[in-house]
Design an enzyme around this catalytic site. Structure first.
Site, mmCIF file in Angstrom:
data_model
loop_
_atom_site.group_PDB
_atom_site.id
_atom_site.type_symbol
_atom_site.label_atom_id
_atom_site.label_comp_id
_atom_site.label_asym_id
_atom_site.label_seq_id
_atom_site.Cartn_x
_atom_site.Cartn_y
_atom_site.Cartn_z
ATOM 1 C CD GLU A 172 -3.180 -0.490 0.146
ATOM 2 O OE1 GLU A 172 -2.841 -0.217 -1.033
ATOM 3 O OE2 GLU A 172 -4.342 -0.413 0.557
ATOM 4 C CB THR B 181 -4.698 6.257 -3.487
ATOM 5 O OG1 THR B 181 -5.591 5.249 -3.966
ATOM 6 C CG2 THR B 181 -4.808 6.341 -1.977
#
Length: 324
Positions: A145, A197
């Protein structure tokens, strides 16, 4: 079957090169409106498919079987970074080979990077006799991530691995709480635009008014209580975000109308899935979820943006792999 003999001494049953495991990690919805970076739940569909194989070649080999042109250098690849972290704690493993088929589009807002990172560590752990705990796997997957967004966060990874609804009480130290929830149907619309993101994080405010923080805390507590009590009305009242959504929603054409029409169709409520552009809505039953899908489609058809719609339930079982 590979069996852990003594983890503390790093002494394991012999590993056979060529052994392989398949996993189908699901999409996830993170934040769940008011729970920025701390709440998430797993979907039953869509899912990626990945095969991880033990290799005599040191390091991580990556083969992509899709059209997304993702990096094959492990350090620059979400799955690769997660596997490298796992290898650091696996001195008896020479290397791993990954064959990846992405069905969850990167940048969709339904946990594409988390599926990649979580899926590969679950598959690798299966090959290694499940020597690592689910918490260990979340820790490894967070390295993936970080590649995707620049930040280690677990609100997609934890539900992908644990299943169901999860609360990330803390990252340092890692503290994951599984939350019981009543039956819920999820409608997700993915407008075919991209919201990265990292970009969606950059536009967020760095300071929050105390009155907004208090209202947000009340909504988070109400949502968790609603899940645990099976109180659909409380869930609906608590699906409100006064901090993140007002900023991020400007990146998603048609957002306000989709939300309004979905609630008119019977949805309990919903909002941005992850960092967007996908929008999710929760419903009590399958018929309402279908009505919400129709409402979503009408909005995006009228404004001329292509879209995909997924109708699912919350996946309650932990992610598992199988030998191939």
């Amino acid at each position: 079957m590979l069996t852990l003999i003594n983890r503390n001494r790093f002494f394991y049953a012999p590993l056979e090169s060529g052994a392989a495991a398949r996993v189908r990690p699901p999409g996830t919805v993170a934040n769940v409106v008011c729970g920025f970076d701390i709440l998430g739940f797993a979907l039953n569909e869509p899912c990626d498919e990945m095969i991880v194989e033990l290799s005599d070649e040191p390091g991580i080999q990556i083969i992509n079987k899709d059209d997304y042109d993702l990096p094959t250098i492990a350090e620059k690849n979400v799955s690769g970074a997660a596997l490298l972290a796992l290898l650091e704690d696996s001195p008896d493993v020479k290397g791993l080979k990954l064959t990846s088929t992405k069905n969850i589009k990167p940048g969709s807002g339904i946990g594409s990077s988390a599926a990649s990172a979580a899926g590969v560590v679950v598959a690798a752990n299966h090959l290694l006799g499940n020597r690592f705990s689910k918490e260990d796997l979340v820790r490894f997957a967070m390295f993936g991530e970080k590649v995707a967004s620049g930040v280690k966060h677990a609100d997609n990874i934890a539900p992908c691995i644990y299943g169901g609804v999860t609360l990330i009480r803390s990252i340092h130290p890692l503290d994951i709480v599984s939350i019981e929830a009543p039956p819920l149907h999820v409608t997700v619309v993915h407008p075919q635009i991209e919201v990265r993101t990292a970009d969606a994080r950059q536009i967020l405010k760095h300071q929050v008014a105390l009155k907004d923080a208090i209202k947000q805390w009340g909504n988070i507590a109400g949502l968790v209580a609603g899940f645990i009590k099976g109180d659909y009305d409380l869930i609906g009242r608590s699906l409100e975000d006064v901090i993140i959504e007002p900023v991020r929603s400007i990146l998603i054409p048609g957002f306000d109308e989709v939300k309004k029409k979905s609630k008119e169709a019977g949805a309990l409520g919903g909002g941005i899935s992850g960092s967007g552009p996908s929008i999710f809505m929760l419903s009590k039953d399958a018929g309402t979820a279908q009505d919400v899908a129709v409402a979503m489609k009408e909005v995006f058809t009228r404004i001329g943006i292509d879209f995909h719609v997924h109708i699912s339930t919350i996946k309650t079982s932990p992610l598992s792999a199988e030998f191939v």
